[in-house]
Write a protein that holds these residues in place. Structure first.
Motif, PDB file in Angstrom:
ATOM      1  N   GLN A   1     -10.793 -17.335   3.514  1.00  0.00           N
ATOM      2  CA  GLN A   1     -10.090 -16.017   3.290  1.00  0.00           C
ATOM      3  C   GLN A   1      -9.083 -15.894   4.260  1.00  0.00           C
ATOM      4  OE1 GLN A   1     -11.219 -13.681   0.870  1.00  0.00           O
ATOM      5  NE2 GLN A   1      -9.634 -13.115   1.112  1.00  0.00           N
TER       6      GLN A   1
ATOM      7  N   ASP B   1      -5.251 -14.659   3.065  1.00  0.00           N
ATOM      8  CA  ASP B   1      -4.622 -13.243   3.580  1.00  0.00           C
ATOM      9  C   ASP B   1      -3.256 -13.929   4.109  1.00  0.00           C
ATOM     10  OD1 ASP B   1      -6.684 -12.131   2.831  1.00  0.00           O
ATOM     11  OD2 ASP B   1      -7.463 -11.741   4.836  1.00  0.00           O
ATOM     12  N   ASN B   2      -3.153 -15.004   4.871  1.00  0.00           N
ATOM     13  CA  ASN B   2      -1.801 -15.300   5.486  1.00  0.00           C
ATOM     14  C   ASN B   2      -0.650 -15.618   4.248  1.00  0.00           C
ATOM     15  OD1 ASN B   2      -2.583 -14.796   8.010  1.00  0.00           O
ATOM     16  ND2 ASN B   2      -3.483 -16.845   8.394  1.00  0.00           N
TER      17      ASN B   2
ATOM     18  N   GLU C   1      -0.587 -14.473   1.449  1.00  0.00           N
ATOM     19  CA  GLU C   1      -0.151 -12.823   0.888  1.00  0.00           C
ATOM     20  C   GLU C   1       0.771 -12.460   1.864  1.00  0.00           C
ATOM     21  OE1 GLU C   1      -1.926  -8.598   0.142  1.00  0.00           O
ATOM     22  OE2 GLU C   1      -3.281 -10.317   0.392  1.00  0.00           O
ATOM     23  N   THR C   2       0.655 -12.549   3.113  1.00  0.00           N
ATOM     24  CA  THR C   2       1.575 -12.064   4.087  1.00  0.00           C
ATOM     25  C   THR C   2       2.908 -12.757   3.873  1.00  0.00           C
ATOM     26  OG1 THR C   2      -0.018 -11.505   5.671  1.00  0.00           O
ATOM     27  CG2 THR C   2       1.938 -11.830   6.717  1.00  0.00           C
TER      28      THR C   2
ATOM     29  N   THR D   1      -0.315 -11.014  -3.926  1.00  0.00           N
ATOM     30  CA  THR D   1      -1.788 -11.180  -3.444  1.00  0.00           C
ATOM     31  C   THR D   1      -2.286 -12.564  -4.173  1.00  0.00           C
ATOM     32  OG1 THR D   1      -2.492 -10.206  -5.945  1.00  0.00           O
ATOM     33  CG2 THR D   1      -2.087  -8.757  -3.824  1.00  0.00           C
TER      34      THR D   1
ATOM     35  N   LYS E   1      -5.129  -8.021   0.841  1.00  0.00           N
ATOM     36  CA  LYS E   1      -5.994  -8.065   2.110  1.00  0.00           C
ATOM     37  C   LYS E   1      -6.167  -6.442   2.450  1.00  0.00           C
ATOM     38  CE  LYS E   1      -1.830  -8.682   4.568  1.00  0.00           C
ATOM     39  NZ  LYS E   1      -1.018  -9.514   5.228  1.00  0.00           N
ATOM     40  N   ASP E   2      -5.127  -5.604   2.076  1.00  0.00           N
ATOM     41  CA  ASP E   2      -5.164  -4.281   2.456  1.00  0.00           C
ATOM     42  C   ASP E   2      -6.138  -3.334   1.413  1.00  0.00           C
ATOM     43  OD1 ASP E   2      -3.261  -4.537   4.542  1.00  0.00           O
ATOM     44  OD2 ASP E   2      -1.665  -4.072   3.145  1.00  0.00           O
TER      45      ASP E   2
ATOM     46  N   ARG F   1      -9.306  -4.889   0.442  1.00  0.00           N
ATOM     47  CA  ARG F   1     -10.403  -5.349   0.592  1.00  0.00           C
ATOM     48  C   ARG F   1     -11.279  -4.249   1.291  1.00  0.00           C
ATOM     49  NH1 ARG F   1      -9.291 -10.190   2.444  1.00  0.00           N
ATOM     50  NH2 ARG F   1      -9.076  -9.365   4.694  1.00  0.00           N
TER      51      ARG F   1
END
Length: 97
Positions: free
Chosen positions: A4, A8-9, A11-12, A17, A90-91, A93
């Motif tokens: 995960q 998330d990284n 996505e950053t 997403t 991630k924001d 979740r």
């Protein structure tokens, strides 16, 4: 790093997403029947992802949001909380995911 955390990284780094990356991959003709190498290459070239992050996203593109339960609930650095991956950002979740 957990599976995960790789997503998330990614996505950053990309601002997209995991689900958006899956949709963009589908538009490029990638999906469950795709071989990993061209998908990884596309993600690296198009979005500047490193190999590990591109491989994690490729898993979701080709195999969906399920991962092996091998690392679920373990105490290692590759531990994931669930055998399902959160693809909607991630924001967004839930805390109990």
């Amino acid at each position: 790093m957990s599976f995960q955390a790789y997503l998330d990284n990614a996505e950053t780094k990309t601002g997209l997403t995991p689900r958006q990356l899956v949709e963009l991959a589908r538009a490029q003709g990638f999906g469950p029947d795709s071989r990993a190498t061209p998908v990884v290459a596309w993600l690296k070239e198009t979005y500047g992802l490193g190999h590990g992050h591109a491989t994690a996203v490729t898993h979701v593109i080709t195999k969906g949001d399920r991962i092996s339960s091998k690392h679920v609930g373990t105490s290692g650095t590759h531990r994931d909380a669930s055998d399902r991956l959160w693809l909607d950002g991630k924001d967004s979740r839930p805390a109990d995911w």
